[in-house]
Design an enzyme around this catalytic site. Structure first.
Site, PDB file in Angstrom:
ATOM      1  N   THR A  39       0.853  -1.201   0.000  1.00  0.00           N
ATOM      2  CA  THR A  39       0.000   0.000   0.000  1.00  0.00           C
ATOM      3  C   THR A  39       0.884   1.245   0.000  1.00  0.00           C
ATOM      4  OG1 THR A  39      -1.711  -1.192   1.202  1.00  0.00           O
ATOM      5  CG2 THR A  39      -1.843   1.208   1.250  1.00  0.00           C
ATOM      6  N   ASN A  92      -5.825  -9.477  -7.581  1.00  0.00           N
ATOM      7  CA  ASN A  92      -5.938 -10.213  -6.326  1.00  0.00           C
ATOM      8  C   ASN A  92      -7.233 -11.001  -6.207  1.00  0.00           C
ATOM      9  OD1 ASN A  92      -6.408  -7.285  -6.346  1.00  0.00           O
ATOM     10  ND2 ASN A  92      -7.345  -7.586  -4.350  1.00  0.00           N
ATOM     11  N   SER A 121       4.912  -6.948  -1.646  1.00  0.00           N
ATOM     12  CA  SER A 121       4.565  -7.100  -0.233  1.00  0.00           C
ATOM     13  C   SER A 121       5.056  -8.451   0.262  1.00  0.00           C
ATOM     14  CB  SER A 121       3.046  -7.005  -0.081  1.00  0.00           C
ATOM     15  OG  SER A 121       2.699  -7.162   1.260  1.00  0.00           O
ATOM     16  N   ALA A 122       5.750  -8.457   1.408  1.00  0.00           N
ATOM     17  CA  ALA A 122       6.365  -9.704   1.899  1.00  0.00           C
ATOM     18  C   ALA A 122       5.350 -10.741   2.367  1.00  0.00           C
ATOM     19  CB  ALA A 122       7.319  -9.372   3.049  1.00  0.00           C
ATOM     20  N   HIS A 123       4.202 -10.282   2.896  1.00  0.00           N
ATOM     21  CA  HIS A 123       3.306 -11.268   3.525  1.00  0.00           C
ATOM     22  C   HIS A 123       2.517 -12.108   2.532  1.00  0.00           C
ATOM     23  CE1 HIS A 123      -0.800  -9.280   3.394  1.00  0.00           C
ATOM     24  NE2 HIS A 123      -0.092  -8.173   3.269  1.00  0.00           N
ATOM     25  N   THR A 127      13.234   5.006  10.841  1.00  0.00           N
ATOM     26  CA  THR A 127      14.117   3.886  11.191  1.00  0.00           C
ATOM     27  C   THR A 127      13.566   2.603  10.577  1.00  0.00           C
ATOM     28  OG1 THR A 127      14.655   5.018  13.222  1.00  0.00           O
ATOM     29  CG2 THR A 127      15.187   2.671  13.134  1.00  0.00           C
ATOM     30  N   CYS A 153      -9.283  -6.902   1.972  1.00  0.00           N
ATOM     31  CA  CYS A 153      -9.250  -5.505   2.389  1.00  0.00           C
ATOM     32  C   CYS A 153     -10.614  -4.841   2.269  1.00  0.00           C
ATOM     33  CB  CYS A 153      -8.235  -4.729   1.567  1.00  0.00           C
ATOM     34  SG  CYS A 153      -6.664  -5.564   1.507  1.00  0.00           S
TER      35      CYS A 153
HETATM   36  N1  PMP Z   1      -1.876  -4.579  -3.904  1.00  0.00           N
HETATM   37  C1  PMP Z   1      -2.468  -5.770  -4.075  1.00  0.00           C
HETATM   38  C2  PMP Z   1      -2.719  -6.257  -5.464  1.00  0.00           C
HETATM   39  C3  PMP Z   1      -2.838  -6.538  -2.986  1.00  0.00           C
HETATM   40  O1  PMP Z   1      -3.438  -7.713  -3.170  1.00  0.00           O
HETATM   41  C4  PMP Z   1      -2.590  -6.041  -1.682  1.00  0.00           C
HETATM   42  C5  PMP Z   1      -2.973  -6.834  -0.453  1.00  0.00           C
HETATM   43  N2  PMP Z   1      -4.291  -7.258  -0.432  1.00  0.00           N
HETATM   44  C6  PMP Z   1      -1.981  -4.788  -1.556  1.00  0.00           C
HETATM   45  C7  PMP Z   1      -1.623  -4.098  -2.680  1.00  0.00           C
HETATM   46  C8  PMP Z   1      -1.676  -4.201  -0.202  1.00  0.00           C
HETATM   47  O2  PMP Z   1      -0.546  -4.830   0.346  1.00  0.00           O
HETATM   48  P1  PMP Z   1      -0.095  -4.558   1.840  1.00  0.00           P
HETATM   49  O3  PMP Z   1      -0.951  -5.428   2.688  1.00  0.00           O
HETATM   50  O4  PMP Z   1       1.347  -4.975   1.890  1.00  0.00           O
HETATM   51  O5  PMP Z   1      -0.233  -3.102   2.111  1.00  0.00           O
END
Ligand code: PMP
Length: 394
Positions: free
Chosen positions: A70, A151, A199-201, A236, A327
């Site tokens: 994001t 997504n 994004s790492a997660h 930081t 989200c």
């Molecule tokens: N872009 C896309 C295409 C995503 O699927 C997501 C997470 N749902 C994000 C951005 C946001 O990522 P983050 O959770 O790292 O802010």
């Protein structure tokens, strides 16, 4: 528990947990401190930077660590306004909700500060409308933002074509590659993109950490001023998070050798899963199915069963999924991606996203495909769900 929500987030890899614990214990010093402990922390930061760069095919100096995709998207889009004396932004209708909210804000700024924004529509199939892109990208466009993979539908977007189009008109390309990385190969150097969000997660790393790749030579403004990350992102550094990101990226780099096998197996499993569902529910609609898409994503509706009911039945079978983007779920908002594909709201409210992983047990997934539709329809035929059909199935 059968976890089928890998597009929302992935389980953290054991090696990532280990490395993050070690970073918290050993590298608690500030990586900007000149003393020994600070320099050791800096060493850990630079090691992680090299790991992530290797995985993404970029140079370590091109990486700007952020709090996630994001933030990376915000740095990319906000930073583009005025770049090269141009103000316009062009984004695809498939972009993440955060991108749409941001361009909405930018577009509404009063007077001459208001940024002209163009939105590239989607075809009913979920693919990008290239003719619309061609018409929208012009001499005033500073940046085009198109995601690598959606997504919700998993549909892969033609970013290489968009890169050619944008560059021919003197605009830059930003690619949100959040959903692609970890699922299909990605190589920044060959991608044609100028800026890329990660994004790492989404691939075994921790939440709250990601990166923006900024092509070498591009002087990109910071969203948070400060001296870290070569002045491109103050604050930081989240060292334990970045160390975890590095280990997750390295894990991806190791598995890169068998991408082809891995994704072919996943796509075959997804296809069997969808075929089995269709047997139990002939009214099944799979969104984006005619397009090239991520091998482990099924975005679908079982006839006209509301997503809440479908998810509740899934959960009674021990399976966890979501209705579209995590989200934006939790409310009654229908998917903006399905809306852009022309899917009526009543149908969009029935959409459920299942996203699995290479270690999802095939037998469990197929058993679910047999049991789930029967449970949802409560013993009735799929076509007699409580929500009456509206419009034509997409
Ligand atoms: N872009 C896309 C295409 C995503 O699927 C997501 C997470 N749902 C994000 C951005 C946001 O990522 P983050 O959770 O790292 O802010």
């Amino acid at each position: 528990m059968l976890y089928l929500d890998h597009n929302a987030t992935t389980p953290v890899l054991p090696a990532v947990i280990e490395a993050m614990g070690e970073a918290l214990r050993r590298h608690w010093a500030n990586p900007s401190s000149q003393h020994e402990a600070g320099q050791a922390a800096r060493g850990a930061l630079q090691h992680a930077r090299a790991q992530v760069a290797r995985c993404l095919g970029c140079q370590p100096a091109e990486l700007v660590f952020t709090s996630g995709a994001t933030e990376a998207n915000h740095i990319a889009l906000r930073g583009a306004v005025g770049h090269g004396g141009r103000a316009g932004l062009v984004v695809s209708a498939a972009e993440h909700a955060g991108v749409h909210k941001l361009v909405h804000q930018l577009g509404r700024q009063p007077g001459p500060q208001g940024v002209p924004v163009g939105v590239i529509g989607l075809q009913p199939s979920g693919g990008l409308d290239l003719a619309a892109a061609e018409a929208l990208i012009g001499e005033a466009t500073a940046l085009v933002s198109v995601m690598a993979a959606n997504n919700e539908t998993g549909v892969l977007m033609p970013t290489a074509e968009i890169a050619r189009l944008a560059h021919a008109r003197g605009a830059l390309l930003h690619v949100d590659a959040t959903q692609l990385i970890g699922k299909l190969p990605f190589d920044f150097a060959r991608s044609g993109a100028d800026l890329v969000s990660v994004s790492a997660h989404k691939f075994g790393g921790p939440k709250g950490v990601g990166a923006l790749i900024v092509r070498k030579g591009l002087n990109w403004p910071a969203l948070f001023a400060g001296s870290q990350e070569r002045g491109r992102r103050g604050g930081t550094e989240n060292l334990p998070g970045i160390v975890g990101f590095g280990v997750a990226a390295e894990h991806q780099a190791w598995t890169a050798g068998n991408w082809h096998d891995r994704s072919a197996k996943l796509a075959a499993l997804r296809d069997r899963f969808e075929a089995r569902l269709r047997t139990a529910c002939p009214e099944l609609v799979v969104y984006g199915a005619s397009q090239p898409r991520l091998p482990q994503t099924s975005f679908l509706r079982l006839g006209h069963a509301h997503a809440d009911l479908a998810l509740q039945k899934l959960s009674s079978l021990g399976a966890l999924a979501s209705s579209g983007s995590a989200c934006s779920s939790g409310g009654q908002a229908a998917s903006h991606v399905l809306a852009a594909m022309g899917v009526p709201r009543e149908e969009a409210l029935c959409a459920v996203r299942l996203s699995f992983a290479p270690d999802t047990p095939a037998a469990d997934l197929l058993a679910l495909a047999d049991a789930w539709p029967r449970l949802v329809s409560d013993g009735h035929a799929c076509s007699t769900f409580s929500h009456p059909p509206t419009g034509v199935a997409a």
